[in-house]
Design an enzyme around this catalytic site. Structure first.
Site, PDB file in Angstrom:
ATOM      1  CE  LYS A  78     -27.345  -5.685  84.808  1.00  0.00           C
ATOM      2  NZ  LYS A  78     -27.157  -5.956  83.369  1.00  0.00           N
ATOM      3  CB  SER A 158     -23.576  -7.657  82.991  1.00  0.00           C
ATOM      4  OG  SER A 158     -24.702  -7.002  82.420  1.00  0.00           O
ATOM      5  CB  SER A 182     -25.758  -8.404  79.609  1.00  0.00           C
ATOM      6  OG  SER A 182     -24.366  -8.352  79.420  1.00  0.00           O
TER       7      SER A 182
END
Length: 495
Positions: A78, A158, A182
């Site tokens: 990420k 997210s 998330s």
């Protein structure tokens, strides 16, 4: 053998150790899949040369007999994790061109274990969002579709890039972060497993901060076993992180017996929300029945302060974001706005932050600054902190009464279409976190497990919440649920 990029971590590990496949072959299979999946917009910074170099090193290590479980496994990282010499933007324009001179503890742990980095994954800007529509790189697309409907769906947020990449077999697993859901919400939206560990189990050092008392990194994987393997590699005590817990990291995979006989599973009445879709209610009932049939005791419980969790979260998280994001000012790194003649430092701050932060980040910074202001600190922020303490106490009392894990829905719906949550009404988007934020406020471990499909063929997930520091027990309960649910559906390839 199945296509190499579709393997789980456990399957790939066993094949690597047997010599049936090499890490370089696994890596090439993933790189090929990534090249053909640009429509998903999951990977935003590609590192194929580094991936091949790490794969070759992993193959030598495996051949020498020095092979931890994650050795040779191709991963997506990420964009919130700092990676040395590689762009780490947190999906924000304000960090454009930023290449850290250091490695986050999580990625360093994974690299020390021999893992391979394929590239950096898309996300909501500074991890603020539930649909991956706030990214400077553009929207991430969910690989799933509603039957024959071509509407582009959100992968959640997210960690939407991580979710989409794992579900579409672009990588064998990915890192995610979870501040209010998330990891778990996007995992549920794409039919994969995602675990948010106990706060302090995984180091936050080198992870771009959103809300420091809530943020926690974790793995997003194709199975519960994979989550156990990867979490073990990510976890460690880290002196560089003052909130990192100095406790041993157990062998999480060894805990996966699937035996939940005698375990007490709590069903909180407060999670039965008004207007909850019947499909979510049925999924919850089915999951409860599965665990009961596996030998667990089902007990109705009450978590009375749950109804205050969402408003408390959306005071505390923006307040911490306002403080954390004050460091982005155009002085030391990242974007610096072009100044007009006569502009001073105040104008530089204002223009840089106005141009560098997207609308959602600006909204949360303004909310956070407001609730921390002198006239409203006690009315909002201190009150939210008190509510947080009550929410934590609810869980402590449930666990003290003998509950081993708590079963709830992971999300209030299946994945929705991009743009369907109107930007003018962010509250609708915030409601996606209704089942997950309590776990972050209380610092507990929580895991999303794919458990079924809705009537349109989209995946639905259930959430299990565990006792602090008992991820092994939580993963075992999740393993039992995964086995009983037998979820095997995959998105049809359209991209």
């Amino acid at each position: 053998m199945a296509e190499l990029n579709t393997l789980t971590i456990a399957e790939a590990r066993d094949a690597l150790r047997k010599g049936d496949v090499t890490s370089l072959e696994l890596t090439e299979a993933c790189l090929t899949q990534i090249e053909g999946a640009g429509a998903l917009n999951a990977f935003v910074h590609h590192t194929p040369d580094l991936a091949r170099e790490q794969a070759r090193a992993a193959d030598l290590r495996i051949k020498a007999g020095d092979a931890p479980s994650m050795c040779g496994i191709p991963l997506g990282i990420k964009d919130l994790f700092c990676t040395k010499g590689i762009p780490s933007q947190a999906a924000s324009r304000i960090l454009e061109g930023f290449k850290p001179e250091y490695e986050s503890t999580v990625t360093q742990n994974l690299f020390d274990a021999g893992s391979v980095m394929l590239g950096k994954l898309n996300m909501d800007e500074f991890a603020m969002g539930s649909s991956n529509e706030t990214s400077v790189y553009g929207d991430v697309i969910n690989p799933w579709r509603r039957g024959n409907d071509d509407t582009a769906l959100t992968p959640g947020g997210s960690s939407g890039g991580s979710a989409s990449a794992v579900a579409a077999d672009l990588c064998l697993a990915a890192t995610g972060t979870d501040t209010g859901g998330s990891i778990r919400q996007p995992a549920a939206f794409v039919g994969i497993t995602g675990i948010k560990p106990t706060y302090g189990r995984v180091s936050r050092w080198g992870v771009v901060a959103f809300a420091s008392s809530l943020d926690q990194a974790g793995p997003m994987t194709k199975s519960v076993r994979d989550a156990a393997i990867m979490l073990g590699a990510m976890s460690s005590h880290d002196p560089k992180d003052s909130t990192s817990a100095d406790i041993p990291v157990p062998d999480f995979e060894a805990a996966l017996t699937g035996d939940v006989r005698g375990k007490v599973i709590g069903i909180p009445k407060e999670y039965r929300m008004d207007g909850m879709p019947q499909e979510i209610e049925k999924l919850w009932q089915d999951g409860t029945a599965m665990l009961k049939e596996a030998g667990a005791e089902i007990r109705d419980i009450s978590l009375p302060h749950t109804k205050y969790a969402l408003p408390a979260y959306y005071v505390i998280a923006p307040a911490e974001a306002s403080s954390n994001l004050a460091r982005y000012d155009g002085v030391r790194y990242g974007l610096r706005a072009k100044l007009d003649h006569g502009d001073g430092i105040t104008e530089m701050y204002e223009k840089t932050r106005a141009q560098g932060f997207g609308p959602e980040v600006q909204r949360r910074v303004m909310i956070g600054t407001y609730v921390l202001s002198a006239g409203f600190y006690d009315a909002y922020y201190n009150r939210a902190r008190k509510v947080r303490a009550l929410i934590k106490r609810d869980f402590e009392q449930a666990f003290a009464a003998g509950v081993d894990a708590i079963l709830t829905p992971a999300t209030p719906s299946a994945a929705f279409g991009l743009g369907e949550m109107a930007e003018a009404d962010p509250v609708q988007m915030y409601l996606n976190d209704v089942f997950t934020v309590t776990v972050n406020l209380a610092g507990l471990p929580g895991i999303a497990v794919p458990s079924g499909l809705d009537k349109k063929g989209l995946p639905l997930g259930l959430q299990l919440i565990g006792r602090p520091w008992e991820e092994g027990d939580l993963l075992n309960t999740a393993y039992a649920l995964e086995t009983a649910a037998g979820f095997v559906a995959k998105p049809g390839k359209w991209w």
